[in-house]
Structure formats: structure tokens, C-alpha cells
Design a protein around this motif. Structure first.
Motif, PDB file in Angstrom:
ATOM      1  N   TYR A  41       0.813  -1.214   0.000  1.00 24.75           N
ATOM      2  CA  TYR A  41       0.000   0.000   0.000  1.00 24.75           C
ATOM      3  C   TYR A  41       0.846   1.263   0.000  1.00 24.75           C
ATOM      4  N   ILE A  42       2.059   1.160  -0.577  1.00 30.19           N
ATOM      5  CA  ILE A  42       2.924   2.318  -0.739  1.00 30.19           C
ATOM      6  C   ILE A  42       3.952   1.964  -1.806  1.00 30.19           C
ATOM      7  N   ASN A  43       4.473   2.954  -2.474  1.00 29.08           N
ATOM      8  CA  ASN A  43       5.508   2.709  -3.486  1.00 29.08           C
ATOM      9  C   ASN A  43       6.814   2.386  -2.771  1.00 29.08           C
ATOM     10  N   ASP A  44       7.181   1.112  -2.818  1.00 29.74           N
ATOM     11  CA  ASP A  44       8.388   0.686  -2.112  1.00 29.74           C
ATOM     12  C   ASP A  44       9.580   0.522  -3.039  1.00 29.74           C
ATOM     13  N   GLY A  45       9.449   0.999  -4.290  1.00 29.20           N
ATOM     14  CA  GLY A  45      10.576   0.978  -5.210  1.00 29.20           C
ATOM     15  C   GLY A  45      10.858  -0.353  -5.852  1.00 29.20           C
ATOM     16  N   VAL A  57       9.238   5.622  -1.613  1.00 22.23           N
ATOM     17  CA  VAL A  57       8.752   6.889  -1.088  1.00 22.23           C
ATOM     18  C   VAL A  57       9.402   7.169   0.263  1.00 22.23           C
ATOM     19  N   MET A  58       9.607   6.136   1.064  1.00 18.09           N
ATOM     20  CA  MET A  58      10.238   6.335   2.369  1.00 18.09           C
ATOM     21  C   MET A  58      11.653   6.864   2.225  1.00 18.09           C
ATOM     22  N   ASN A 347       2.507   7.062  -5.685  1.00 16.73           N
ATOM     23  CA  ASN A 347       1.810   6.022  -4.923  1.00 16.73           C
ATOM     24  C   ASN A 347       0.596   5.499  -5.680  1.00 16.73           C
ATOM     25  N   GLN A 348      -0.185   6.399  -6.260  1.00 19.16           N
ATOM     26  CA  GLN A 348      -1.380   5.965  -6.992  1.00 19.16           C
ATOM     27  C   GLN A 348      -1.001   5.087  -8.172  1.00 19.16           C
ATOM     28  N   ASP A 349       0.060   5.447  -8.873  1.00 15.03           N
ATOM     29  CA  ASP A 349       0.501   4.673 -10.024  1.00 15.03           C
ATOM     30  C   ASP A 349       0.981   3.293  -9.584  1.00 15.03           C
ATOM     31  N   PHE A 350       1.632   3.220  -8.427  1.00 18.50           N
ATOM     32  CA  PHE A 350       2.186   1.959  -7.942  1.00 18.50           C
ATOM     33  C   PHE A 350       1.103   1.053  -7.373  1.00 18.50           C
ATOM     34  N   ILE A 351       0.195   1.643  -6.571  1.00 10.09           N
ATOM     35  CA  ILE A 351      -0.802   0.844  -5.869  1.00 10.09           C
ATOM     36  C   ILE A 351      -1.978   0.490  -6.770  1.00 10.09           C
ATOM     37  N   GLY A 352      -2.431   1.467  -7.564  1.00  8.47           N
ATOM     38  CA  GLY A 352      -3.603   1.253  -8.406  1.00  8.47           C
ATOM     39  C   GLY A 352      -4.887   1.759  -7.789  1.00  8.47           C
ATOM     40  N   TYR A 353      -4.846   2.139  -6.509  1.00  5.01           N
ATOM     41  CA  TYR A 353      -6.004   2.732  -5.855  1.00  5.01           C
ATOM     42  C   TYR A 353      -6.009   4.237  -6.112  1.00  5.01           C
ATOM     43  N   THR A 354      -7.028   4.921  -5.626  1.00  2.00           N
ATOM     44  CA  THR A 354      -7.204   6.339  -5.941  1.00  2.00           C
ATOM     45  C   THR A 354      -6.845   7.199  -4.744  1.00  2.00           C
ATOM     46  N   SER A 355      -5.898   8.095  -4.940  1.00  3.94           N
ATOM     47  CA  SER A 355      -5.458   8.988  -3.874  1.00  3.94           C
ATOM     48  C   SER A 355      -6.534  10.035  -3.587  1.00  3.94           C
ATOM     49  N   VAL A 356      -6.579  10.498  -2.346  1.00  4.76           N
ATOM     50  CA  VAL A 356      -7.491  11.596  -1.993  1.00  4.76           C
ATOM     51  C   VAL A 356      -6.909  12.926  -2.446  1.00  4.76           C
ATOM     52  N   ILE A 357      -5.653  12.917  -2.874  1.00  2.34           N
ATOM     53  CA  ILE A 357      -4.987  14.133  -3.321  1.00  2.34           C
ATOM     54  C   ILE A 357      -5.354  14.414  -4.773  1.00  2.34           C
ATOM     55  N   ALA A 358      -5.608  15.678  -5.071  1.00  2.00           N
ATOM     56  CA  ALA A 358      -5.863  16.129  -6.443  1.00  2.00           C
ATOM     57  C   ALA A 358      -4.571  16.815  -6.942  1.00  2.00           C
ATOM     58  N   GLY A 359      -4.691  17.918  -7.682  1.00  2.00           N
ATOM     59  CA  GLY A 359      -3.493  18.614  -8.145  1.00  2.00           C
ATOM     60  C   GLY A 359      -3.083  18.214  -9.548  1.00  2.00           C
TER      61      GLY A 359
END
Length: 480
Positions: A41-45, A57-58, A347-359
């Protein structure tokens, strides 16, 4: 909440090989941020094979923090499989975490205890949103509005979100049939559908079935303009959180009937089962639905669709909270870093779920995924991206993704449901004092009497065991 690959499918050896160096024990003189999150549930590289190919990301945050402050920091990262596992770990007090990522109803449970008025019940720390500029500037106004209405804004920062609906094969399932939760009870689809094997999600589906007529009446009132979108959402929210004794009894009866009709209950296997053709429709979290659609296209050139049935459903959230005693300064800095649209897009690209962040970066990612240059349909995502985009991303002042009729009810609409869909979705709350009754009901639903032939077989096995014990009773071994 939903949306995570089962750890049971991964061997201990693979886990050992996949854990990046950042998860190692930190140097004694370094600051430490302890994070507890869902698996995968996070981009771990890492790549699809679990091989390290890039910075996580860490690691990026560690470098960024040291460059800004001159202080070295290390992330200690652990994972959990269920909300309940996470909550029990926190309650034992054996491990102190600075950040955890529970789902909506657990956030509410932790918040209720925190605000109970006694210091010993405090579970989570308060955010200082003035220290969270990336979040306040880029969180979707739709998400922040829901957090405010639920009273979470000071104690939780959103991470991922989505809906619960049905992913289905349009070649074998008619749209009018899958547009209602009744499909799980429809004998025309006997043994061709699956439901989530979780007490909460299944219970809500039971409520949507039991109170279907009331929900449809509310929908009709909304369509005719008698009630607003917010009123429709409020009414749906109330219904999907009914846990009075009568509702529990009605849901139990309905789910027992459903159980006889569906292929079975599942948590993670539904994604592969619908791709393989074992089933035709699967109750799914939206992130898993997107995964199934992508997998079907890649492996079988097959096209699956997703729909939130007309009665309504639920919107779910996972969010970052700081447990009591957390290093608030480090935790807020890390979450603020995660809310930078560029990092959120990673993160969204890695996980496939939808971030609450827009932008801009998130909108660019969605455009890259789904925009069709000559698409005849303009899908307006302004409700989600409003106030977060640069002028050059807007079309006549709107956040438009161009799509086609063939793409309706597919990945784009699954990740970003329309305002009409979100209006008929409530948010699951903690069941409070009725939780034990719901769990007991779920136990009765899942329990089943064994067929006669199995009793006979067990009897034969038991007789054989008794004979063996008598025959070899004198040859005992000591236990090691």
C-alpha cells in the motif's frame, strides 16, 4: 479497506528478499519514524517481481527531510492485514508507532475513544493542519468535505478512497441485472457471483437488499429534484449504518438466502476468479475492480465493467492517524510529503487505488491513463479537482477527461465515480455496542451443517483412528 493482496500467498523467503534496506533497524543516532500500513500500500521501489528497481517513497522522504533540516531520519515500516490486527497491536502497547493507516470505521472508533474525556482512553493525536500545507492545498474538496462532516478533519489525513460495487463480465451479465444488488439473490446467476467475506461489507449489502425499496424511493426523490444530493447521501448514510435488532435479524435472513445462491464468499480471490471465467460478477472494492479490469485486458483481451448498483453503496477511506505518544513532528512531516501531488501520483501509479490528493500531477496521471484524444464524451471531474489545478489543465474552466461510450462503467468511472454515484453512497461507521451482535449474526450466516455423506466419512476415519490407537498403543514416543 479494503483492497490488499493476501500475505498468505507470499512465502517467508520472498518476504525476506523483498524487504528493502530502508526497513532495516535504524542507526542508533538517527531519528526514527515508525509506520504501520496495509501490505502493498505504498511505493516501495520494487517491480512486479518484487525486485528493487528504484527509490521508495520512504527513502525519498528521508533524503528530503535531511536536506531540509540537516537531521538524519530513518523509516521503520511494518505492515498489517486487517484493521482489527492493527487495532489490537496498538492496544497491546508492545510497539509504539508514529503513523498508522486505518479505514473509516476504525478511525471513527479511535476518535470516539479519544474524545471520551479520559486521558487513558486517548488513542490518537491531533493534527496541526498549519504544518500540512501540501494536504490543505491539494486534498480533493469532495474528500475534505466528507471528513469535515464526519468530524475527522483534526485527527485524520486521507490517503486512498473508493466505492464498493460490482465488477462484471458484460458478455454474460446484463447491465439491468447488475444495476441492482438483487443480482446476488437472482437465480438466473446462481453460483456465478461472489460476495466479500467480511462481516461489515456483507452486512451493508444485506441492508441494501432489505431496505432496497426505501433506497429506490430516495433515489427517485433525488432524480425528481425533491431532495438534494446531500440529503440523498445523508439518507443512504443512515440506512447503511442501521444496526438495530430488527435490522440485524432481517439482514441475517437475507444473507443466508444470498449464501445459497452465490458461488461463495471471498476476500482476494474474486479478482482472479472473474478474469478466469469462474464467476460472472464479483462484489469488489473499486481499487480491486480496476486491478481485475487491467488483468483481464492484459491476459485475455477481455473487457470487464464496474457499477455501483442503483440502490446505493458505501464510500470507503483509508487515512493516516497518529497514535498516542507519536512523534508528531516527524509524522506530520512525512504525511505532508506524501500529500505532495507528485509523490501522491507515484503512490497511486504503484498501488492502483485512488489517492485523496488532487493537483496537476494526479490529473496528468489520470489523463495519461484514460484520456482519449478523439473521445466523444467529456467526463467532468471538477467536483474532485476543483481549486487544485493550474489553468492550463482546465477546459472551459472544468477538469475534463475525454472518453468514449465504450469506456463507460470502466476504469475511469471506477476510480472517479460521478457526483450522481457518490450522492447515493454513505460512509460505514463503527457499529458501537451492536458490533458483537453483528459478528454473532455473521457467524451464524457463515456456519453451515455438514452433508450426510461427510458425517459418514468422518465416522469411518474416526473408527480407523481408534483401531490404529488400539493396535499401536504400546509403541509410544516422547514429544520433542
Amino acid at each position: 479497506m479494503k483492497k490488499i493482496f493476501s500475505a498468505l500467498l507470499i512465502s517467508a523467503t520472498l518476504i525476506a528478499n523483498m524487504i528493502p534496506a530502508v526497513f532495516a533497524e535504524p542507526e542508533s543516532d538517527a531519528l526514527v519514524l515508525r509506520v504501520y500500513n496495509w501490505q502493498d500500500y505504498i511505493n516501495d521501489g520494487t517491480d512486479e517481481d518484487g525486485q528493487k528497481v528504484d527509490q521508495s517513497v520512504m527513502e525519498l522522504w528521508e533524503q528530503d527531510y535531511e536536506a531540509r533540516t540537516g537531521r538524519k531520519v530513518t523509516v521503520q515500516y511494518d505492515t498489517f492485514e486487517t484493521n482489527e490486527t492493527m487495532l489490537n497491536t496498538l492496544r497491546t502497547g508492545k510497539t509504539q508507532y508514529d503513523l498508522v493507516c486505518p479505514s473509516d470505521y476504525i478511525i471513527q472508533k479511535m476518535l470516539i475513544e479519544t474524545q471520551s474525556g479520559t486521558d487513558e482512553n486517548i488513542m490518537i493525536e491531533k493534527y496541526d493542519l498549519s504544518k500540512m500545507p501540501n494536504y490543505t492545498a491539494n486534498v480533493s474538496p469532495y474528500i475534505s468535505g466528507l471528513f469535515e462532516r464526519n468530524g475527522w478533519s483534526d485527527y485524520a489525513v486521507g490517503y486512498m478512497w473508493g466505492t464498493v460495487g460490482i465488477v462484471y463480465n458484460p458478455e454474460t451479465v446484463a447491465l439491468e441485472d447488475v444495476s441492482t444488488w438483487d443480482i446476488l439473490w437472482n437465480p438466473d446467476y446462481a453460483k456465478a457471483t461472489t460476495c466479500k467475506d467480511t462481516s461489515r461489507d456483507a452486512y451493508v449489502i444485506g441492508l441494501l437488499k432489505v431496505y432496497g425499496d426505501e433506497l429506490r424511493a430516495n433515489r427517485a426523490a433525488y432524480d425528481s429534484g425533491e431532495i438534494s444530493a446531500s440529503e440523498l447521501q445523508a439518507r443512504t448514510h443512515e440506512i447503511v449504518n442501521r444496526v438495530d435488532d430488527e435490522s440485524i435479524a432481517l439482514v441475517e435472513e437475507a444473507l443466508k438466502e444470498m449464501k445459497d445462491n452465490i458461488y461463495g464468499f471471498e476476500v482476494d480471490s474474486g479478482k482472479s476468479d472473474i478474469v478466469s471465467g469462474k464467476i460472472d460478477a464479483n462484489v469488489a472494492w473499486s481499487g480491486d475492480a480496476v486491478y481485475a479490469m487491467d488483468l483481464a485486458e492484459e491476459e485475455d483481451d477481455q473487457y470487464l465493467n464496474f457499477v455501483v448498483p442503483e440502490e446505493g453503496s458505501t464510500v470507503w477511506f483509508d487515512g493516516w492517524v497518529m497514535p498516542k505518544g507519536a512523534n508528531v513532528e516527524l509524522a506530520q512531516d512525512f504525511v505532508n510529503f506524501m500529500c505532495d501531488p507528485e509523490i501522491a501520483a507515484m503512490n497511486q501509479d504503484f498501488i492502483g487505488y485512488t489517492s485523496v490528493i488532487a493537483g496537476d500531477e494526479i490529473f496528468d496521471l489520470v489523463t495519461d491513463w484514460y484520456d482519449i484524444e478523439d473521445g466523444e464524451i467529456e467526463y467532468d471531474l471538477s467536483y474532485f479537482f476543483e481549486g487544485t489545478l493550474s489553468e492550463d489543465r482546465l477546459t472551459d474552466g472544468k477538469a475534463i477527461i475525454r472518453t468514449s461510450a465504450d469506456e463507460m462503467n470502466r476504469q475511469l468511472m471506477t476510480q472517479y465515480p460521478s457526483p450522481e454515484v457518490t450522492a447515493r453512497c454513505g460512509v460505514m461507521e463503527d457499529f458501537g455496542d451492536q458490533n458483537d451482535k453483528v459478528l454473532a449474526s455473521w457467524g451464524r450466516i457463515k456456519g453451515t451443517s455438514l452433508p450426510v455423506w461427510l458425517y459418514v466419512l468422518l465416522g469411518v476415519v474416526l473408527v480407523a483412528v481408534i483401531v490404529a490407537v488400539i493396535a499401536f498403543g504400546g509403541k509410544k514416543k516422547k514429544r520433542r
